[in-house]
Design a protein around this motif. Structure first.
Motif, PDB file in Angstrom:
ATOM      1  N   GLY A  11      38.968  19.238  67.051  1.00  0.00           N
ATOM      2  CA  GLY A  11      39.481  19.845  65.579  1.00  0.00           C
ATOM      3  C   GLY A  11      41.020  19.596  65.775  1.00  0.00           C
ATOM      4  O   GLY A  11      41.506  18.304  66.754  1.00  0.00           O
ATOM      5  N   LEU A  12      41.636  20.095  65.184  1.00  0.00           N
ATOM      6  CA  LEU A  12      43.477  19.824  64.603  1.00  0.00           C
ATOM      7  C   LEU A  12      43.985  20.321  65.839  1.00  0.00           C
ATOM      8  O   LEU A  12      43.709  21.326  66.565  1.00  0.00           O
ATOM      9  CB  LEU A  12      44.015  20.834  63.512  1.00  0.00           C
ATOM     10  N   SER A  13      45.454  20.082  66.094  1.00  0.00           N
ATOM     11  CA  SER A  13      45.912  20.333  67.788  1.00  0.00           C
ATOM     12  C   SER A  13      47.494  20.283  67.445  1.00  0.00           C
ATOM     13  O   SER A  13      47.520  19.597  66.497  1.00  0.00           O
ATOM     14  CB  SER A  13      45.682  19.627  68.968  1.00  0.00           C
ATOM     15  N   SER A  14      48.003  20.705  68.176  1.00  0.00           N
ATOM     16  CA  SER A  14      49.712  20.217  67.850  1.00  0.00           C
ATOM     17  C   SER A  14      49.959  18.963  68.065  1.00  0.00           C
ATOM     18  O   SER A  14      50.854  18.109  67.044  1.00  0.00           O
ATOM     19  CB  SER A  14      50.399  21.283  68.882  1.00  0.00           C
ATOM     20  N   THR A  51      54.676  17.941  52.721  1.00  0.00           N
ATOM     21  CA  THR A  51      54.702  16.658  51.974  1.00  0.00           C
ATOM     22  C   THR A  51      53.391  15.790  52.264  1.00  0.00           C
ATOM     23  O   THR A  51      53.672  14.499  51.499  1.00  0.00           O
ATOM     24  CB  THR A  51      55.353  16.289  53.410  1.00  0.00           C
ATOM     25  N   GLY A  52      52.482  15.569  51.757  1.00  0.00           N
ATOM     26  CA  GLY A  52      51.503  15.529  51.094  1.00  0.00           C
ATOM     27  C   GLY A  52      50.216  15.332  52.032  1.00  0.00           C
ATOM     28  O   GLY A  52      49.808  14.823  51.902  1.00  0.00           O
ATOM     29  N   TRP A  53      50.362  15.865  53.302  1.00  0.00           N
ATOM     30  CA  TRP A  53      48.598  15.842  54.262  1.00  0.00           C
ATOM     31  C   TRP A  53      48.332  16.978  53.263  1.00  0.00           C
ATOM     32  O   TRP A  53      48.619  17.973  52.745  1.00  0.00           O
ATOM     33  CB  TRP A  53      49.240  16.331  55.152  1.00  0.00           C
ATOM     34  N   ALA A  54      47.162  16.915  53.430  1.00  0.00           N
ATOM     35  CA  ALA A  54      46.018  17.333  53.034  1.00  0.00           C
ATOM     36  C   ALA A  54      44.869  17.689  53.954  1.00  0.00           C
ATOM     37  O   ALA A  54      44.490  17.076  54.369  1.00  0.00           O
ATOM     38  CB  ALA A  54      45.445  17.001  51.860  1.00  0.00           C
ATOM     39  N   LEU A  55      43.886  18.854  53.971  1.00  0.00           N
ATOM     40  CA  LEU A  55      42.772  18.917  55.130  1.00  0.00           C
ATOM     41  C   LEU A  55      42.143  17.621  54.748  1.00  0.00           C
ATOM     42  O   LEU A  55      41.370  17.749  52.851  1.00  0.00           O
ATOM     43  CB  LEU A  55      42.381  19.968  54.752  1.00  0.00           C
ATOM     44  N   VAL A  56      40.888  17.251  55.494  1.00  0.00           N
ATOM     45  CA  VAL A  56      39.905  16.035  55.020  1.00  0.00           C
ATOM     46  C   VAL A  56      38.556  17.066  54.705  1.00  0.00           C
ATOM     47  O   VAL A  56      38.192  17.862  55.901  1.00  0.00           O
ATOM     48  CB  VAL A  56      39.545  15.419  56.406  1.00  0.00           C
ATOM     49  N   GLU A  57      37.551  16.796  53.734  1.00  0.00           N
ATOM     50  CA  GLU A  57      36.934  18.033  53.486  1.00  0.00           C
ATOM     51  C   GLU A  57      35.635  17.308  54.816  1.00  0.00           C
ATOM     52  O   GLU A  57      35.279  16.573  54.619  1.00  0.00           O
ATOM     53  CB  GLU A  57      36.179  17.650  51.921  1.00  0.00           C
ATOM     54  N   GLY A  58      34.573  18.770  55.564  1.00  0.00           N
ATOM     55  CA  GLY A  58      33.699  18.515  56.130  1.00  0.00           C
ATOM     56  C   GLY A  58      34.159  18.214  57.913  1.00  0.00           C
ATOM     57  O   GLY A  58      33.200  18.434  58.783  1.00  0.00           O
ATOM     58  N   ARG A  59      35.296  18.048  57.571  1.00  0.00           N
ATOM     59  CA  ARG A  59      36.324  17.894  59.072  1.00  0.00           C
ATOM     60  C   ARG A  59      37.444  18.651  59.255  1.00  0.00           C
ATOM     61  O   ARG A  59      38.085  18.989  58.481  1.00  0.00           O
ATOM     62  CB  ARG A  59      36.070  16.623  59.303  1.00  0.00           C
ATOM     63  N   ASP A  60      37.381  18.686  60.339  1.00  0.00           N
ATOM     64  CA  ASP A  60      39.052  19.356  61.231  1.00  0.00           C
ATOM     65  C   ASP A  60      40.089  18.694  61.153  1.00  0.00           C
ATOM     66  O   ASP A  60      40.094  18.013  62.292  1.00  0.00           O
ATOM     67  CB  ASP A  60      39.293  20.876  62.535  1.00  0.00           C
ATOM     68  N   ALA A  61      40.421  18.166  60.094  1.00  0.00           N
ATOM     69  CA  ALA A  61      41.491  17.193  60.095  1.00  0.00           C
ATOM     70  C   ALA A  61      42.292  17.022  58.844  1.00  0.00           C
ATOM     71  O   ALA A  61      41.873  17.556  57.811  1.00  0.00           O
ATOM     72  CB  ALA A  61      41.050  15.532  60.147  1.00  0.00           C
ATOM     73  N   LEU A  97      44.569  12.642  60.889  1.00  0.00           N
ATOM     74  CA  LEU A  97      44.290  12.503  62.077  1.00  0.00           C
ATOM     75  C   LEU A  97      43.692  14.045  62.525  1.00  0.00           C
ATOM     76  O   LEU A  97      42.896  14.742  61.364  1.00  0.00           O
ATOM     77  CB  LEU A  97      46.304  13.335  62.198  1.00  0.00           C
ATOM     78  N   THR A  98      43.274  13.783  63.548  1.00  0.00           N
ATOM     79  CA  THR A  98      42.682  14.714  64.306  1.00  0.00           C
ATOM     80  C   THR A  98      42.865  14.832  65.386  1.00  0.00           C
ATOM     81  O   THR A  98      42.798  13.855  66.709  1.00  0.00           O
ATOM     82  CB  THR A  98      40.687  15.145  63.943  1.00  0.00           C
ATOM     83  N   THR A  99      42.024  15.893  66.700  1.00  0.00           N
ATOM     84  CA  THR A  99      41.668  15.837  67.806  1.00  0.00           C
ATOM     85  C   THR A  99      40.672  15.283  68.736  1.00  0.00           C
ATOM     86  O   THR A  99      39.970  16.340  68.398  1.00  0.00           O
ATOM     87  CB  THR A  99      43.106  16.240  68.863  1.00  0.00           C
TER      88      THR A  99
END
Lengths: 104, 104
Positions: A81-84, A20-30, A74-76
């Motif tokens: 890093g990424l969570s549910s 749906t258009g989300w992408a990982l952010v470079e250099g961060r777990d986001a 978004l990140t936690t």
């Protein structure tokens, strides 16, 4: 407690969001996505809806607004890093945007 | 019509803003300030007040919110630089912040 996504959890949670258009952010777990609206009123209306869920779920976005655009990251922070919770909030943002103008 | 600040106008308009924490942005004719609040509810409450003035005056900030912080950049795209509208909106932001917690 909120936990960092496992490798298998990541794929199951993130693949639908990438679609749906989300992408990982470079250099961060986001993850990040830019939402576009017709004008500032629509963009800030979207932000206001998101803010209510963010506060209710105690999970807040990093976001930038320039007129009709809202870029959301978004990140936690708790788990570094990424969570549910990120996936849950991302899905809610998509749904709110979709409800506003029938598409992201 | 809105006009780019003249050299004398700039000083008169911007000096009081520099005194309250606004600063020029490197590489752009724009000003920026970070507002800090006790939590997300306060920060987004501030943004909501600002949004109403921004829309009323048809002059919108570029802004980023991360939990209790709101970083605001003001410039006037029409004139490709700072105008009196930026100073007017900056003063309003200071006043709204001040009214919320007695200080920026």
């Amino acid at each position: 407690m909120n936990e960092k996504l496992s490798d298998t959890g990541r794929k199951a949670m993130l693949d639908p969001l990438f679609a749906t258009g989300w992408a990982l952010v470079e250099g961060r777990d986001a993850i990040r996505k830019t939402f576009q609206f017709s004008d500032f009123v629509e963009a800030f209306g979207f932000m206001t809806k998101v803010a209510l869920y963010a506060e209710k779920w105690n999970h807040h976005p990093e976001w930038t607004n320039v007129y009709n655009r809202v870029e959301v990251t978004l990140t936690t922070h708790d788990v570094d890093g990424l969570s549910s919770l990120d996936a849950k909030l991302a899905r809610k943002l998509d749904a709110l945007c979709e409800a506003m103008h029938g598409g992201a």
